[in-house]
Design a protein around this motif. Sequence first.
Motif, mmCIF file in Angstrom:
data_model
loop_
_atom_site.group_PDB
_atom_site.id
_atom_site.type_symbol
_atom_site.label_atom_id
_atom_site.label_comp_id
_atom_site.label_asym_id
_atom_site.label_seq_id
_atom_site.Cartn_x
_atom_site.Cartn_y
_atom_site.Cartn_z
ATOM 1 N N UNK A 129 40.839 39.690 37.193
ATOM 2 C CA UNK A 129 41.231 39.721 38.592
ATOM 3 C C UNK A 129 41.029 41.084 39.215
ATOM 4 N N UNK A 130 41.791 41.327 40.291
ATOM 5 C CA UNK A 130 41.678 42.577 41.050
ATOM 6 C C UNK A 130 43.073 43.119 41.314
ATOM 7 N N UNK A 131 43.183 44.446 41.335
ATOM 8 C CA UNK A 131 44.437 45.089 41.699
ATOM 9 C C UNK A 131 44.149 46.112 42.793
ATOM 10 N N UNK A 132 45.131 46.348 43.641
ATOM 11 C CA UNK A 132 44.987 47.328 44.715
ATOM 12 C C UNK A 132 46.326 47.595 45.355
ATOM 13 N N UNK A 199 39.908 48.110 45.975
ATOM 14 C CA UNK A 199 40.315 47.251 44.860
ATOM 15 C C UNK A 199 39.657 47.724 43.566
ATOM 16 N N UNK A 200 40.292 47.384 42.455
ATOM 17 C CA UNK A 200 39.739 47.685 41.124
ATOM 18 C C UNK A 200 39.787 46.417 40.278
ATOM 19 N N UNK A 201 38.725 46.108 39.536
ATOM 20 C CA UNK A 201 38.739 44.919 38.682
ATOM 21 C C UNK A 201 39.553 45.168 37.415
ATOM 22 N N UNK A 202 40.124 44.103 36.889
ATOM 23 C CA UNK A 202 40.845 44.224 35.623
ATOM 24 C C UNK A 202 40.574 42.987 34.761
#
Length: 594
Positions: A129-132, A199-202
Amino acid sequence: MQDDSSRNTIIFLVCALALFIVYQMFVLEPAQKRKAAELKAHPPAAAAQLLPGAPALNAPPAVTRAAALAASPRVPLAAPALKGSISLRGGRLDDLFLTQYKQTTDKNSPPVEMLRPEGTPFPWFIDFGWVGQNVPGLPGATTPWTLAQGSTLAPGAPITLTYANGQGLTFTRQIAVDDHYMFTLTDTVANAGAIPVTLAPYGTVQRQGVPADVGKTGVVHEGTIGYLDSHVRAFTYKDLSKNGGSTQEFNSASAWTGITDRYWLAALIPDAGEQVHAVYRDAKAGNLDVYEANYTGAARTIAPGAQVTVTQHLFAGAKTVPLLQSYEKTLGIAHFDDAVDWGRFFFFLTRPIFLFLTFIYQHVGTFGVAILLLTVCVRVAFFPIANKQYESMTKMKKVQPLMEDLRKRYKDDPAKQQQEIMALYQREKVNPLAGCLPILLQIPVFYSLYKVLNISIEMRHAPFLAFSDLSARDPTTIWNLFGLIPWNPAHTPLIGQILDTSLHLGILPLAYGFTMFLTTSMSPPAGDPAQQRIFQFMPLMFMFIMAPFAVGLLIYWTWSNVLTTLQQYVMMRRFKVDNPIDRALARLSGKGSG
């Protein structure tokens, strides 16, 4: 004095064996039964979804697998080596079976269960997913994804999932799978809003508790593993559970990370050029251990009207070395075959030994025969060194009567006794230390062989002669005459558990004990009577110690003892030294003295 030493030695060994049996019967076995009963009555609870940096939370009690799967819509997965489904709730991969491997050797056994959905006992699942910061509506564990393209995930037939957060961001995920165990996830985020977002992918692999039989071996690594910061980073479940749960963090590029069992691996593989922050931890949820390997990639700023795409890979399957090495080459995954536990100190031996063993296996087609041939090859390679060792031992045995005579003659003068013994060594050209160096040189090789047989998935469920699984313990037992009596000793009241564990002796442990007895009988006896008694009891003790080990290991050890005995016998015949084999043959032929 010698009689007292012998009596004391025997008493010590009997007491030690009695204590072992009592401890096994009244401490270990009741504890195992209590733990099994607790797990049956109270399956481990599931924990809430853990994004990178999020705290662990308690969750409802575990449910059945069928109920967990029915709780969300799913996209089926059908590949030559895999079957299962992907949950549209969270876009999570949590239902996976390895179709080329069975849980047991029974022909009707179901395939190995690789991943399990959250909510069941011991769930094991994977999220991307993505985090931000300050970005609402990012996809998470409960996000309702929509199947936009495809119906069944299969090689050459990817699926596409979409999700719009209602704040101007549209997430598109294409998932593809190959003929083996590698998934490719292509995530795209399009920003139709009025302001840029960062955003950053994880990716995260999570395991909530582990079965009782996982993580107990000290020979093969089980736990988190990855190639991070230019090193293989591995932590056992026990390591991560210390001090109420620990966290290990790394910053790396060209990385991969995941969780492994003895034969199976779930690994997250970011793009080769991606700079990631990777975390291993046990994020406890109450009394439940929540083991997690995750990474967060570099942040991307997405301008209004723009989009970014990130490609990640996921491996979920069996750790077959040729396959791992092929992915290492085609996808550029650094040190991917180090997911197999080659060992920290003797990897330079285990790797070539494994390659040679698999080379033999590919040509003979039977893993048991490959073990026998490999043992012969190793013995041939060490023949000159071992010959020196056995020559020294044979000479020592030849002068043993003379040494005993000197000990008796100078028993009241230890200094003179030692002087005469050294003079005897010089006259007979005997070096008592000459047999030690060859043994020291061989120990790393034989340990590496032991390691290789433990990590070889090719040995799992491999049949040989009357045995259906070389990776399991010997199923036969002396207590029912190796199956001739239709009775299971484990069902015996009061002592059944002991007969099935501590005293379980199959035909292979007995063969190992007998061959070890032969090798020790051909060795020169120790000077001290107490030490002699100990060496006499060693084959019996090791027979019980080795009984629970895998059939393949027992075949290797027993066959190695046979070859050792043969080499010792030839050497003793060459120097005309008395040996137990000739004595036994003489008695059988009627030529013996008694």
